[in-house]
Motif scaffolding. Structure first.
Motif, PDB file in Angstrom:
ATOM      1  N   ILE A  19      40.852  23.962  33.529  1.00 13.99           N
ATOM      2  CA  ILE A  19      41.812  24.541  34.488  1.00 13.99           C
ATOM      3  C   ILE A  19      42.514  23.470  35.316  1.00 13.99           C
ATOM      4  CG2 ILE A  19      40.951  26.911  34.787  1.00 13.99           C
ATOM      5  CD1 ILE A  19      39.356  25.960  37.206  1.00 13.99           C
ATOM      6  N   TYR A  20      41.946  22.280  35.354  1.00 16.51           N
ATOM      7  CA  TYR A  20      42.573  21.194  36.135  1.00 16.51           C
ATOM      8  C   TYR A  20      43.626  20.431  35.335  1.00 16.51           C
ATOM      9  CZ  TYR A  20      39.099  21.992  39.706  1.00 16.51           C
ATOM     10  OH  TYR A  20      38.345  22.579  40.683  1.00 16.51           O
ATOM     11  N   PHE A  21      43.719  20.701  34.038  1.00 15.52           N
ATOM     12  CA  PHE A  21      44.564  19.897  33.168  1.00 15.52           C
ATOM     13  C   PHE A  21      45.871  20.612  32.837  1.00 15.52           C
ATOM     14  CE2 PHE A  21      40.490  18.005  31.018  1.00 15.52           C
ATOM     15  CZ  PHE A  21      40.191  17.343  32.199  1.00 15.52           C
ATOM     16  N   ASP A  22      46.907  19.824  32.582  1.00 15.37           N
ATOM     17  CA  ASP A  22      48.139  20.443  32.097  1.00 15.37           C
ATOM     18  C   ASP A  22      47.976  20.779  30.607  1.00 15.37           C
ATOM     19  OD1 ASP A  22      48.715  18.188  30.516  1.00 15.37           O
ATOM     20  OD2 ASP A  22      50.224  17.405  31.896  1.00 15.37           O
ATOM     21  N   THR A  67      50.618  25.263  48.933  1.00 17.59           N
ATOM     22  CA  THR A  67      51.200  24.848  47.653  1.00 17.59           C
ATOM     23  C   THR A  67      52.472  25.638  47.357  1.00 17.59           C
ATOM     24  OG1 THR A  67      49.715  26.335  46.428  1.00 17.59           O
ATOM     25  CG2 THR A  67      49.009  24.047  46.670  1.00 17.59           C
ATOM     26  N   ASN A  77      35.235  25.297  33.630  1.00 14.35           N
ATOM     27  CA  ASN A  77      36.055  25.018  34.810  1.00 14.35           C
ATOM     28  C   ASN A  77      36.460  23.553  34.918  1.00 14.35           C
ATOM     29  OD1 ASN A  77      36.000  27.746  35.720  1.00 14.35           O
ATOM     30  ND2 ASN A  77      33.895  27.401  36.363  1.00 14.35           N
ATOM     31  N   LEU A  99      46.747  28.179  43.203  1.00 12.09           N
ATOM     32  CA  LEU A  99      47.770  27.202  43.602  1.00 12.09           C
ATOM     33  C   LEU A  99      49.055  27.449  42.819  1.00 12.09           C
ATOM     34  CD1 LEU A  99      44.771  25.687  43.437  1.00 12.09           C
ATOM     35  CD2 LEU A  99      46.102  23.689  44.079  1.00 12.09           C
ATOM     36  N   ILE A 100      50.181  27.028  43.380  1.00 10.65           N
ATOM     37  CA  ILE A 100      51.468  27.137  42.691  1.00 10.65           C
ATOM     38  C   ILE A 100      51.932  25.732  42.298  1.00 10.65           C
ATOM     39  CG2 ILE A 100      53.803  28.081  42.796  1.00 10.65           C
ATOM     40  CD1 ILE A 100      52.101  30.275  43.659  1.00 10.65           C
ATOM     41  N   GLU A 101      52.300  25.591  41.046  1.00 12.36           N
ATOM     42  CA  GLU A 101      52.812  24.310  40.553  1.00 12.36           C
ATOM     43  C   GLU A 101      54.334  24.257  40.692  1.00 12.36           C
ATOM     44  OE1 GLU A 101      50.894  21.776  39.436  1.00 12.36           O
ATOM     45  OE2 GLU A 101      49.044  22.923  39.687  1.00 12.36           O
ATOM     46  N   ASN A 103      46.813  18.927  36.753  1.00  7.85           N
ATOM     47  CA  ASN A 103      47.753  19.773  37.483  1.00  7.85           C
ATOM     48  C   ASN A 103      48.078  19.127  38.819  1.00  7.85           C
ATOM     49  OD1 ASN A 103      48.023  21.771  35.555  1.00  7.85           O
ATOM     50  ND2 ASN A 103      46.202  22.861  36.281  1.00  7.85           N
ATOM     51  N   LYS A 104      49.357  19.086  39.127  1.00  9.13           N
ATOM     52  CA  LYS A 104      49.797  18.280  40.253  1.00  9.13           C
ATOM     53  C   LYS A 104      49.473  18.896  41.622  1.00  9.13           C
ATOM     54  CE  LYS A 104      51.712  14.784  38.084  1.00  9.13           C
ATOM     55  NZ  LYS A 104      51.099  15.061  36.769  1.00  9.13           N
ATOM     56  N   ALA A 105      49.512  20.214  41.724  1.00  8.38           N
ATOM     57  CA  ALA A 105      49.323  20.840  43.039  1.00  8.38           C
ATOM     58  C   ALA A 105      47.955  20.467  43.617  1.00  8.38           C
ATOM     59  CB  ALA A 105      49.477  22.354  42.934  1.00  8.38           C
ATOM     60  N   HIS A 106      46.948  20.474  42.757  1.00  8.77           N
ATOM     61  CA  HIS A 106      45.590  20.126  43.182  1.00  8.77           C
ATOM     62  C   HIS A 106      45.496  18.654  43.571  1.00  8.77           C
ATOM     63  CE1 HIS A 106      41.259  19.603  43.105  1.00  8.77           C
ATOM     64  NE2 HIS A 106      41.384  18.705  42.160  1.00  8.77           N
ATOM     65  N   GLU A 151      45.719  31.228  34.854  1.00 14.00           N
ATOM     66  CA  GLU A 151      46.131  29.829  34.947  1.00 14.00           C
ATOM     67  C   GLU A 151      47.314  29.609  34.006  1.00 14.00           C
ATOM     68  OE1 GLU A 151      44.961  26.639  33.014  1.00 14.00           O
ATOM     69  OE2 GLU A 151      44.703  27.760  31.182  1.00 14.00           O
ATOM     70  N   ARG A 152      48.291  28.830  34.472  1.00 14.14           N
ATOM     71  CA  ARG A 152      49.458  28.451  33.695  1.00 14.14           C
ATOM     72  C   ARG A 152      50.452  29.600  33.497  1.00 14.14           C
ATOM     73  NH1 ARG A 152      49.982  24.094  33.002  1.00 14.14           N
ATOM     74  NH2 ARG A 152      47.846  23.687  33.516  1.00 14.14           N
ATOM     75  N   GLN A 206      45.034  19.723  28.005  1.00 19.32           N
ATOM     76  CA  GLN A 206      44.144  20.788  27.511  1.00 19.32           C
ATOM     77  C   GLN A 206      44.069  20.741  25.989  1.00 19.32           C
ATOM     78  OE1 GLN A 206      45.579  24.542  29.020  1.00 19.32           O
ATOM     79  NE2 GLN A 206      44.594  24.283  31.015  1.00 19.32           N
ATOM     80  N   ILE A 237      35.817  17.001  39.718  1.00 18.16           N
ATOM     81  CA  ILE A 237      35.446  18.387  39.940  1.00 18.16           C
ATOM     82  C   ILE A 237      33.947  18.438  40.159  1.00 18.16           C
ATOM     83  CG2 ILE A 237      35.522  20.692  38.929  1.00 18.16           C
ATOM     84  CD1 ILE A 237      37.683  18.630  37.066  1.00 18.16           C
ATOM     85  N   LEU A 261      44.546  27.113  38.873  1.00 16.75           N
ATOM     86  CA  LEU A 261      43.321  27.564  39.543  1.00 16.75           C
ATOM     87  C   LEU A 261      42.394  26.380  39.725  1.00 16.75           C
ATOM     88  CD1 LEU A 261      42.633  30.674  37.255  1.00 16.75           C
ATOM     89  CD2 LEU A 261      43.597  30.734  39.549  1.00 16.75           C
ATOM     90  N   THR A 262      41.622  26.381  40.797  1.00 18.82           N
ATOM     91  CA  THR A 262      40.593  25.365  40.936  1.00 18.82           C
ATOM     92  C   THR A 262      39.319  26.013  41.477  1.00 18.82           C
ATOM     93  OG1 THR A 262      40.809  24.671  43.253  1.00 18.82           O
ATOM     94  CG2 THR A 262      42.401  23.736  41.691  1.00 18.82           C
TER      95      THR A 262
END
Lengths: 283, 189
Positions: free
Chosen positions: A226-229, B112, A223, B84-86, A37-40, B65-66, A233, A80, B93-94
């Motif tokens: 949740i970091y993956f698109d 974000t 957890n 977070l917002i994409e 996920n890009k925002a992170h 999430e998503r 996933q 993570i 979520l993180t």
């Protein structure tokens, strides 16, 4: 304010720089964050850029390519690493009550903690297996792509400041003994009983680029997804599906799901709140 | 009149009442999505979304999430996760480190959201006893968005709105009922 006049906030350039940096990481070092996920990722890279006093992600990319000692820092930034013992005690309570009785029917067990980070949840489950009398017949594989966190995991040494919370979690997770039976405290750290490590293999494995791990009875991966698109996933969930025996179990994080994924038809929902699934037995 | 695509709200100590009153003051049919970080204990159940949903004014739910962000909804960050917002206007979520001793952190949401909604975003800081959200307010302004703080004099805890105001990047300082009134005035589009 016309934001396009402010280069600091021109996201189209930032976006391009980020894509190039991620491309550099995978092409030069084989670490693939392109489907995170890009925002992170953006937050973490900008944080590092600012910490190093750099003005752009292009400069950060230059550092990564030409000064390899920064790579470990970047990997740590993007991986993570935040975990705790018995995170979400109700998850472990459910494993104890709903999954352990079924695992008990197997003569030996292969268990995979995928994305184990510094190992707190691996020791948590090892203790649980011990208390349920299944540890001796278990082989536990604990994997992460980050070698540095695996070293911490192998040591099993954690700050004593966390123990109060961990003890609370342990009890809430249905712990049967005194939690202090499992560690020795020394100065400001606790060391978990090396006996717990006897059947644990800590190994480097990258969920993004590596293949099926083993014929496992239980996979715990919390957890991480949740970091993956969505596409990544699906890829990882297929990897888990291929790694599990029929009737094997998958435990995810509280906000993760197999619903709407490409493997959802292959699993039964064992506990919808705790995100515990069982691979269907197909004839 | 300028139109807005999303409203991000940060609240901490005393936030339950502030959020309740803010939402109660909105007209039924309010369309701009609200995205809320309320500091909570990591062990708390998600009663907040349920509680605010029961007011019957907006559909209030915990952010998944998503999930695609939709009009007419208010979303609450789940306890113990950053929200977070994409770029495609979905949530992620993180569980990364706490920011300002908080997870979820207001700054993470605001920063974000700012880069996604840019000048079509409103950020609101309500009652609280820490400094979370102050940096987020600056980032929202840098992208051309609009910012508000709850009047510290009428906030249950004034530290957080004061910290936001101290950045010099707050456009309006209002009581809760005035915030609702202001938001209602925007929602005609």
């Amino acid at each position: 304010m016309n934001t396009s006049e402010n280069p600091d906030f021109d996201d189209s350039i930032l976006q391009l720089e980020m894509e190039l940096l991620l491309e550099a990481l995978v092409r030069q070092y084989g670490y693939d964050f392109r489907n995170y996920n890009k925002a992170h990722i953006k937050r973490r890279l900008i944080f590092r850029m600012q910490q190093l006093g750099l003005k752009s992600l292009s400069e950060l990319q230059h550092q990564i390519l030409h000064h390899t000692n920064i790579l470990a820092t970047i990997l740590k930034d993007l991986s993570i690493n935040v975990t705790e013992m018995y995170r979400d005690p109700s998850f472990y309570l459910s494993l104890r009550k709903e999954v352990i009785p079924l695992l008990r029917t197997y003569p030996y067990l292969r268990i995979w903690h995928a994305g184990c980070a510094t190992g707190e949840e691996v020791y948590s489950f090892a203790i649980l297996l011990k208390e349920e009398g299944l540890y001796e017949r278990s082989q536990i594989y604990a994997t992460d792509f980050n070698t540095e966190v695996l070293e911490t995991a192998k040591k099993g040494i954690y700050p004593v400041s966390k123990i109060k919370e961990y003890t609370f979690n342990y009890q809430a997770a249905g712990g049967k003994n005194s939690f202090s039976d499992y560690y020795t405290a020394r100065y400001d750290a606790v060391r978990f009983d090396p006996e717990l490590r006897k059947n644990i293999v800590f190994a480097n494995h990258n969920l993004v680029t590596d293949s099926v791990f083993a014929e496992t009875h239980l996979i715990i991966c919390r957890n991480v997804l949740i970091y993956f698109d969505r596409s990544l996933q699906n890829k990882v969930l297929n990897l888990f599906n291929d790694s599990l025996i029929m009737g094997g179990f998958l435990g995810l994080g509280s906000k993760e799901n197999i619903m709407f994924s490409t493997v959802q038809d292959h699993f039964l929902i064992l506990n919808p709140n705790e995100k515990i699934f069982q691979k269907k037995i197909l004839k | 009149m300028k139109t807005y695509d999303a409203i991000v709200i940060g609240s901490s100590a005393g936030g339950l009442h502030a959020l309740k009153n803010l939402i109660k003051g909105l007209k039924p049919g309010f369309r701009i999505p609200l995205i809320i970080v309320q500091h909570l204990s990591p062990h708390s159940e998600n009663y907040l979304a349920h509680f605010l949903d029961q007011l019957g004014i907006l559909k209030v739910k915990e952010a998944d999430e998503r999930e695609k962000i939709k009009q007419g909804f208010a979303y609450i960050a789940p306890p113990n996760f950053h929200l977070l917002i994409e770029a495609d206007q979905t949530f992620s979520l993180t569980v990364e480190e706490k920011v300002n001793y908080a997870r979820p952190a207001i700054d993470v949401l605001f920063e974000t959201a700012a880069s996604v909604y840019r000048e079509r975003l409103i950020g609101i800081i309500l009652t609280g006893a820490n400094h979370d959200g102050a940096n987020g307010v600056k980032v929202i302004k840098a992208y051309g968005g609009f910012t508000m703080a709850q009047n510290p004099a009428t906030a249950e805890s004034d530290i957080m709105p004061k910290a936001a105001i101290a950045t010099g990047k707050i456009d309006k300082i209002l009581d809760i009922n005035e915030i609702s009134y202001f938001l209602n005035s925007l929602n005609n589009s």
